[in-house]
Design an enzyme around this catalytic site. Structure first.
Site, mmCIF file in Angstrom:
data_model
loop_
_atom_site.group_PDB
_atom_site.id
_atom_site.type_symbol
_atom_site.label_atom_id
_atom_site.label_comp_id
_atom_site.label_asym_id
_atom_site.label_seq_id
_atom_site.Cartn_x
_atom_site.Cartn_y
_atom_site.Cartn_z
ATOM 1 N N SER A 173 0.690 -1.333 0.111
ATOM 2 C CA SER A 173 0.100 0.114 -0.072
ATOM 3 C C SER A 173 0.862 1.280 0.071
ATOM 4 O O SER A 173 0.281 2.436 -0.176
ATOM 5 C CB SER A 173 -0.859 -0.215 1.447
ATOM 6 O OG SER A 173 -1.994 -0.755 0.853
ATOM 7 N N LYS A 183 0.156 3.567 -2.868
ATOM 8 C CA LYS A 183 -1.035 4.572 -2.574
ATOM 9 C C LYS A 183 -0.453 6.074 -2.810
ATOM 10 O O LYS A 183 -1.137 7.167 -2.775
ATOM 11 C CB LYS A 183 -1.774 4.344 -1.473
ATOM 12 C CG LYS A 183 -2.856 3.100 -1.540
ATOM 13 C CD LYS A 183 -3.811 2.894 -0.403
ATOM 14 C CE LYS A 183 -4.536 1.764 -0.528
ATOM 15 N NZ LYS A 183 -3.902 0.389 -0.532
ATOM 16 N N SER A 196 -5.985 2.628 4.637
ATOM 17 C CA SER A 196 -5.601 2.026 3.550
ATOM 18 C C SER A 196 -6.569 1.357 2.882
ATOM 19 O O SER A 196 -6.397 0.104 2.355
ATOM 20 C CB SER A 196 -4.156 0.922 3.776
ATOM 21 O OG SER A 196 -3.539 1.050 2.862
#
Length: 402
Positions: free
Chosen positions: A104, A107, A162
């Site tokens: 993640s 991101k 997340s």
């Protein structure tokens, strides 16, 4: 006594001068005074004196300490990097360009790409299609079909929880999953992040999807320059809509920021993003500010120490980075691979425009930058040459002794 050269020679010489001005004028006029065309960055940007980026492609730890500098901590991460956020100088790194699954932490690139396109105050009703295709086992914030959310709510879901569900909705608003992935890839290249290959914008394990400690540090540093990004990544707690006017609390999963689960919060931590998947292990991009100095640290996949090792190894690298300030020479720069601005597409020929009026508007665009100034210089040179030739002609025709 006659002049030792003819007026024809003088005219020729002046013509050559004018031609030279026409050739060199546009290039000279296009560069402001004092500009170094080979220098990275623009005017006012800090100039980083760093060795060639090839040093960062070498295996193992890279550091250039002065005498008395603290020793780099022994960490188990497969790849890591410590950099100065203001200058981009990389103080130390290990296998900085090793391509690994980012989880993640990808991101960060998603936010850099999509945040500018979606104002936080926009409200959106989520559809079933937007929530389709979320990978099994994904982290979720609890986005519900049929519920209306503000874009800012969805971003808090991305940064704090997340939430891959929030990423899917935002990507749909940005033109779709594949379009967003392509735009993220283009953004990475523009930032000089050449190790990153985007397959799934939420960071979910996907064959071929990789990044590196170097690239993730580039994304983290760029994020700190975006006010919305910086605010979201530093948020510890928030309320998320649950429908019917109700909400529930969400908390940032970056334990180095929150101090959760027995992890001591780091002094001056700004935040940024953590991640975990089966393939990537634990990953983390952190930034902290102490004594007027801001550091960015990337840690990818520690191989010992358990699930919290990524935070403790980041802590050790941040401590070292602040202690080593001014006591090491940089081993590279986060700006080293950034592509320089390129000229835009060619302007269509004026003849392609409809009517003479359109041709008159389009024609100036075909001139190179600085061309008006060059024409003025050339015109002055040609006029001066003509006057000189005329004067020489009169002198030549006068009788001796006059």
């Amino acid at each position: 006594m006659k002049i030792g050269f003819s007026s024809r020679t003088a005219v020729s010489a002046c013509a050559l001068c004018a031609a030279g001005v026409l050739t060199l004028g546009p290039a000279a006029a296009a560069l402001p005074a004092g500009t170094d065309p080979g220098a990275p960055g623009g005017p006012g940007e800090p100039r980083v004196s760093a060795p060639r980026p090839a040093l960062l492609y070498r295996p193992g730890t890279q550091v250039r300490p002065h005498r008395g500098a603290p020793e780099v901590p022994d960490v188990s991460a497969r790849s890591w990097l410590v950099a100065d956020a203001r200058t981009g100088e990389i103080l130390a790194a290990s296998d900085a360009h090793r391509r690994l699954p980012p989880a993640s932490t990808l991101k960060t690139l998603f936010a850099l790409t999509v945040l500018p396109a979606l104002p936080g105050g926009v409200r959106h009703r989520v559809t079933e299609e937007e929530l389709s295709g979320i990978g099994a086992g994904s982290s979720l914030v609890g986005v519900v079909e049929g519920q209306t959310y503000r874009v800012s709510d969805l971003w808090r879901g991305v940064f704090l929880n997340s939430g891959n569900d929030a990423v899917h909705v935002l990507a749909a608003l940005n033109g779709g999953w594949r379009t967003t992935a392509a735009r993220m890839q283009a953004k990475a290249r523009a930032l000089g992040a050449l190790d990153t290959h985007v397959r799934s914008p939420d960071g979910y394990d996907t064959p071929g999807q990789v990044s590196s400690a170097y690239d993730l540090a580039v994304f983290g540093r760029a994020g700190l320059r975006n006010a919305d990004f910086a605010r979201y990544c530093a948020t510890v707690d928030a309320q998320f809509p649950a429908g019917d006017g109700r909400s529930y609390g969400i908390r940032n999963t970056n334990r180095l920021l929150t101090g959760a689960d027995g992890v001591e919060p780091y002094p001056g931590l700004i935040g940024i993003k953590n991640g975990y998947t089966t393939e990537a292990g634990n990953t983390l991009v952190s930034a902290a500010r102490q004594g007027g100095r801001t550091l960015v640290v990337t840690v990818m996949n520690p191989r010992s120490g358990g699930g919290h090792a990524v935070y403790e190894e980041a802590r050790a690298l941040l401590d070292w980075g602040f202690a080593a300030a001014g006591r090491v020479d940089p081993v590279g720069s986060l700006d080293a691979l950034r592509s320089r601005p390129r000229p835009g597409p060619d302007v269509p020929p004026a003849a392609a425009a409809a009517g003479p009026a359109a041709a008159e508007v389009s024609a100036p665009a075909l001139r190179p930058p600085g061309w008006p100034a060059a024409l003025a210089i050339a015109g002055a040179a040609a006029l001066g040459g003509a006057m000189t030739a005329f004067a020489l002609r009169l002198i030549v025709r006068r009788p001796e002794g006059s």
